[in-house]
Design a protein around this motif. Structure first.
Motif, PDB file in Angstrom:
ATOM      1  N   THR A 125       0.813  -1.216   0.000  1.00 17.01           N
ATOM      2  CA  THR A 125       0.000   0.000   0.000  1.00 17.01           C
ATOM      3  C   THR A 125       0.848   1.268   0.000  1.00 17.01           C
ATOM      4  OG1 THR A 125      -0.076  -0.117   2.416  1.00 17.01           O
ATOM      5  CG2 THR A 125      -1.948  -1.042   1.211  1.00 17.01           C
ATOM      6  N   ALA A 126       2.162   1.135   0.021  1.00 18.45           N
ATOM      7  CA  ALA A 126       3.034   2.295   0.187  1.00 18.45           C
ATOM      8  C   ALA A 126       3.258   3.014  -1.139  1.00 18.45           C
ATOM      9  CB  ALA A 126       4.368   1.883   0.807  1.00 18.45           C
ATOM     10  N   GLY A 127       2.254   3.751  -1.572  1.00 16.83           N
ATOM     11  CA  GLY A 127       2.394   4.576  -2.764  1.00 16.83           C
ATOM     12  C   GLY A 127       2.295   3.799  -4.052  1.00 16.83           C
ATOM     13  N   LEU A 128       3.413   3.716  -4.785  1.00 16.45           N
ATOM     14  CA  LEU A 128       3.401   3.084  -6.100  1.00 16.45           C
ATOM     15  C   LEU A 128       3.103   1.591  -6.027  1.00 16.45           C
ATOM     16  CD1 LEU A 128       6.426   4.884  -7.787  1.00 16.45           C
ATOM     17  CD2 LEU A 128       4.002   5.370  -8.063  1.00 16.45           C
ATOM     18  N   GLU A 129       3.344   0.970  -4.886  1.00 11.40           N
ATOM     19  CA  GLU A 129       2.997  -0.448  -4.737  1.00 11.40           C
ATOM     20  C   GLU A 129       1.492  -0.663  -4.925  1.00 11.40           C
ATOM     21  OE1 GLU A 129       4.604  -1.008  -0.792  1.00 11.40           O
ATOM     22  OE2 GLU A 129       6.097  -2.375  -1.592  1.00 11.40           O
ATOM     23  N   ALA A 130       0.694   0.293  -4.428  1.00 13.35           N
ATOM     24  CA  ALA A 130      -0.765   0.174  -4.564  1.00 13.35           C
ATOM     25  C   ALA A 130      -1.181   0.253  -6.026  1.00 13.35           C
ATOM     26  CB  ALA A 130      -1.457   1.277  -3.755  1.00 13.35           C
ATOM     27  N   ILE A 131      -0.521   1.119  -6.791  1.00 16.61           N
ATOM     28  CA  ILE A 131      -0.832   1.232  -8.216  1.00 16.61           C
ATOM     29  C   ILE A 131      -0.415  -0.047  -8.938  1.00 16.61           C
ATOM     30  CG2 ILE A 131      -0.321   2.490 -10.350  1.00 16.61           C
ATOM     31  CD1 ILE A 131      -0.061   5.014  -8.684  1.00 16.61           C
ATOM     32  N   GLU A 132       0.743  -0.595  -8.577  1.00 17.84           N
ATOM     33  CA  GLU A 132       1.199  -1.838  -9.207  1.00 17.84           C
ATOM     34  C   GLU A 132       0.204  -2.970  -8.956  1.00 17.84           C
ATOM     35  OE1 GLU A 132       4.845  -5.078  -8.894  1.00 17.84           O
ATOM     36  OE2 GLU A 132       5.083  -3.109  -7.960  1.00 17.84           O
ATOM     37  N   ALA A 137      -4.201  -6.445 -11.107  1.00 14.63           N
ATOM     38  CA  ALA A 137      -5.564  -6.979 -11.003  1.00 14.63           C
ATOM     39  C   ALA A 137      -6.409  -6.537 -12.197  1.00 14.63           C
ATOM     40  CB  ALA A 137      -6.211  -6.526  -9.699  1.00 14.63           C
ATOM     41  N   TYR A 138      -6.226  -5.291 -12.597  1.00 17.02           N
ATOM     42  CA  TYR A 138      -6.957  -4.767 -13.752  1.00 17.02           C
ATOM     43  C   TYR A 138      -6.568  -5.510 -15.032  1.00 17.02           C
ATOM     44  CZ  TYR A 138      -7.856  -1.736 -17.725  1.00 17.02           C
ATOM     45  OH  TYR A 138      -8.242  -1.254 -18.954  1.00 17.02           O
ATOM     46  N   LEU A 139      -5.276  -5.698 -15.249  1.00 18.52           N
ATOM     47  CA  LEU A 139      -4.804  -6.374 -16.460  1.00 18.52           C
ATOM     48  C   LEU A 139      -5.244  -7.841 -16.488  1.00 18.52           C
ATOM     49  CD1 LEU A 139      -1.294  -4.705 -16.645  1.00 18.52           C
ATOM     50  CD2 LEU A 139      -3.133  -4.455 -18.331  1.00 18.52           C
ATOM     51  N   GLU A 140      -5.304  -8.473 -15.332  1.00 21.12           N
ATOM     52  CA  GLU A 140      -5.829  -9.840 -15.275  1.00 21.12           C
ATOM     53  C   GLU A 140      -7.293  -9.872 -15.709  1.00 21.12           C
ATOM     54  OE1 GLU A 140      -5.157 -11.090 -11.273  1.00 21.12           O
ATOM     55  OE2 GLU A 140      -2.987 -11.342 -11.554  1.00 21.12           O
ATOM     56  N   ALA A 141      -8.065  -8.847 -15.254  1.00 25.07           N
ATOM     57  CA  ALA A 141      -9.476  -8.777 -15.647  1.00 25.07           C
ATOM     58  C   ALA A 141      -9.615  -8.551 -17.148  1.00 25.07           C
ATOM     59  CB  ALA A 141     -10.178  -7.670 -14.863  1.00 25.07           C
ATOM     60  N   GLU A 142      -8.765  -7.669 -17.706  1.00 25.63           N
ATOM     61  CA  GLU A 142      -8.801  -7.422 -19.147  1.00 25.63           C
ATOM     62  C   GLU A 142      -8.378  -8.672 -19.926  1.00 25.63           C
ATOM     63  OE1 GLU A 142     -10.363  -5.134 -20.324  1.00 25.63           O
ATOM     64  OE2 GLU A 142      -9.744  -3.119 -19.750  1.00 25.63           O
ATOM     65  N   GLN A 143      -7.468  -9.423 -19.357  1.00 24.47           N
ATOM     66  CA  GLN A 143      -7.027 -10.664 -19.998  1.00 24.47           C
ATOM     67  C   GLN A 143      -8.176 -11.662 -20.062  1.00 24.47           C
ATOM     68  OE1 GLN A 143      -3.914 -12.946 -17.918  1.00 24.47           O
ATOM     69  NE2 GLN A 143      -2.740 -12.839 -19.835  1.00 24.47           N
ATOM     70  N   ARG A 144      -8.933 -11.762 -18.983  1.00 26.02           N
ATOM     71  CA  ARG A 144     -10.083 -12.669 -18.976  1.00 26.02           C
ATOM     72  C   ARG A 144     -11.131 -12.261 -20.012  1.00 26.02           C
ATOM     73  NH1 ARG A 144      -9.060 -12.425 -13.356  1.00 26.02           N
ATOM     74  NH2 ARG A 144     -10.636 -10.814 -13.049  1.00 26.02           N
ATOM     75  N   LEU A 145     -11.216 -10.945 -20.275  1.00 30.19           N
ATOM     76  CA  LEU A 145     -12.160 -10.432 -21.265  1.00 30.19           C
ATOM     77  C   LEU A 145     -11.611 -10.529 -22.693  1.00 30.19           C
ATOM     78  CD1 LEU A 145     -13.389  -7.247 -19.369  1.00 30.19           C
ATOM     79  CD2 LEU A 145     -14.696  -9.350 -19.761  1.00 30.19           C
ATOM     80  N   GLY A 146     -10.358 -10.935 -22.830  1.00 29.78           N
ATOM     81  CA  GLY A 146      -9.757 -11.058 -24.151  1.00 29.78           C
ATOM     82  C   GLY A 146      -9.246  -9.757 -24.734  1.00 29.78           C
ATOM     83  N   ARG A 147      -9.138  -8.719 -23.902  1.00 23.41           N
ATOM     84  CA  ARG A 147      -8.676  -7.419 -24.432  1.00 23.41           C
ATOM     85  C   ARG A 147      -7.155  -7.292 -24.407  1.00 23.41           C
ATOM     86  NH1 ARG A 147     -11.811  -2.181 -23.991  1.00 23.41           N
ATOM     87  NH2 ARG A 147     -10.888  -1.912 -21.922  1.00 23.41           N
ATOM     88  N   ILE A 148      -6.479  -8.172 -23.696  1.00 26.68           N
ATOM     89  CA  ILE A 148      -5.031  -8.328 -23.872  1.00 26.68           C
ATOM     90  C   ILE A 148      -4.770  -9.818 -24.037  1.00 26.68           C
ATOM     91  CG2 ILE A 148      -4.452  -6.245 -22.578  1.00 26.68           C
ATOM     92  CD1 ILE A 148      -3.471  -8.052 -20.311  1.00 26.68           C
ATOM     93  N   GLY A 149      -3.630 -10.148 -24.587  1.00 27.88           N
ATOM     94  CA  GLY A 149      -3.357 -11.529 -24.956  1.00 27.88           C
ATOM     95  C   GLY A 149      -3.318 -12.487 -23.783  1.00 27.88           C
ATOM     96  N   ALA A 150      -3.725 -13.729 -24.044  1.00 32.78           N
ATOM     97  CA  ALA A 150      -3.729 -14.768 -23.006  1.00 32.78           C
ATOM     98  C   ALA A 150      -2.312 -15.092 -22.528  1.00 32.78           C
ATOM     99  CB  ALA A 150      -4.406 -16.025 -23.537  1.00 32.78           C
ATOM    100  N   GLU A 155       1.278  -9.284 -14.065  1.00 33.54           N
ATOM    101  CA  GLU A 155       2.137  -8.776 -12.989  1.00 33.54           C
ATOM    102  C   GLU A 155       3.389  -8.116 -13.557  1.00 33.54           C
ATOM    103  OE1 GLU A 155       2.952 -11.681 -10.023  1.00 33.54           O
ATOM    104  OE2 GLU A 155       0.859 -11.809  -9.360  1.00 33.54           O
ATOM    105  N   ALA A 156       3.981  -8.714 -14.577  1.00 34.38           N
ATOM    106  CA  ALA A 156       5.171  -8.125 -15.189  1.00 34.38           C
ATOM    107  C   ALA A 156       4.830  -6.821 -15.904  1.00 34.38           C
ATOM    108  CB  ALA A 156       5.805  -9.115 -16.166  1.00 34.38           C
ATOM    109  N   LEU A 157       3.685  -6.783 -16.576  1.00 36.69           N
ATOM    110  CA  LEU A 157       3.258  -5.552 -17.242  1.00 36.69           C
ATOM    111  C   LEU A 157       3.025  -4.440 -16.219  1.00 36.69           C
ATOM    112  CD1 LEU A 157       0.721  -6.974 -19.867  1.00 36.69           C
ATOM    113  CD2 LEU A 157       2.976  -6.008 -20.340  1.00 36.69           C
ATOM    114  N   ALA A 158       2.390  -4.778 -15.097  1.00 36.30           N
ATOM    115  CA  ALA A 158       2.142  -3.786 -14.050  1.00 36.30           C
ATOM    116  C   ALA A 158       3.458  -3.269 -13.473  1.00 36.30           C
ATOM    117  CB  ALA A 158       1.273  -4.391 -12.953  1.00 36.30           C
ATOM    118  N   LEU A 159       4.409  -4.173 -13.264  1.00 39.65           N
ATOM    119  CA  LEU A 159       5.717  -3.770 -12.743  1.00 39.65           C
ATOM    120  C   LEU A 159       6.428  -2.841 -13.719  1.00 39.65           C
ATOM    121  CD1 LEU A 159       7.993  -3.953 -10.676  1.00 39.65           C
ATOM    122  CD2 LEU A 159       8.742  -6.069 -11.801  1.00 39.65           C
ATOM    123  N   ALA A 160       6.386  -3.172 -15.018  1.00 34.77           N
ATOM    124  CA  ALA A 160       7.024  -2.323 -16.028  1.00 34.77           C
ATOM    125  C   ALA A 160       6.381  -0.942 -16.065  1.00 34.77           C
ATOM    126  CB  ALA A 160       6.930  -2.984 -17.402  1.00 34.77           C
TER     127      ALA A 160
END
Length: 200
Positions: A125-132, A137-150, A155-160
């Motif tokens: 929760t310490a600042g940028l960790e919360a955004i990561e 979590a958001y990218l995982e949801a988009e992945q389930r919807l097929g809006r980003i590749g399977a 997690e790596a995309l969020a870290l980058a």
């Protein structure tokens, strides 16, 4: 300010002054006198509410980390709407503009504050960790919807993405540039993950 007159929202006034001092002088310029002078209040005003400067900075870090966490928390709920890049950059834009640079610079200079933030708000929760965490979590949801590749790694995309954001806020990029460049990084990362999956 006359002696004995209560100052409404003194804590927030001092926290905002802290961000201006960090922007101007860096974390090394943070003293009780510098903060109260910037806030336009008597030096004693800080120590009426906080035991010492360490206690004050911990309270500032918790308050601002909570703001960042609250802004990021809405991100997973945006899955399936708008564009992925705009949603990711929008989570950054939801944070008050002075907060991310000041909090990131302070936490880099005072890593001990992260433990105090975690003890009160919870892990990551310490600042940028919360955004990561919210971005993953958001990218995982988009992945389930097929809006980003399977084959993408949320997690790596969020870290980058957060690594790019960390670089921008620590090097003093202006707010409009931060948002524009983060949206561009998000677009490239998510497009690359989809394109890579489509290769033979």
């Amino acid at each position: 300010m006359p002696r004995g007159v209560a100052i409404p929202d003194l804590r927030q006034q001092l926290f905002s002054a802290t961000e201006r001092v960090i922007a101007r002088d860096g974390p090394g310029g943070l003293t009780g006198r510098a903060v109260t002078r910037e806030a336009g209040v008597a030096t004693g005003g800080l120590y009426t509410h906080f035991a010492d400067m360490d206690d004050f900075l911990a309270a500032y870090a918790v308050d601002r980390a909570f703001q960042v966490s609250s802004a990021a928390a809405a991100l997973p709920g945006r899955a399936g709407t708008g564009t992925v890049a705009a949603n990711l950059s929008g989570a950054v834009a939801a944070v008050p503009p002075a907060t991310l640079p000041a909090l990131a610079r302070l936490m880099a200079a005072r890593p001990d504050l992260a433990g105090r933030v975690h003890a009160i708000l919870g892990d990551r929760t310490a600042g940028l960790e919360a955004i990561e965490q919210a971005a993953a979590a958001y990218l995982e949801a988009e992945q389930r919807l097929g809006r980003i590749g399977a084959a993408a790694d949320p997690e790596a995309l969020a870290l980058a993405l957060v690594g790019a954001l960390h670089h921008l806020v620590l090097t003093g990029a202006a707010e409009p540039a931060v948002h524009a460049r983060i949206e561009r990084v998000a677009a490239v990362l998510t497009a690359a993950s989809t394109t890579a999956e489509q290769r033979p």
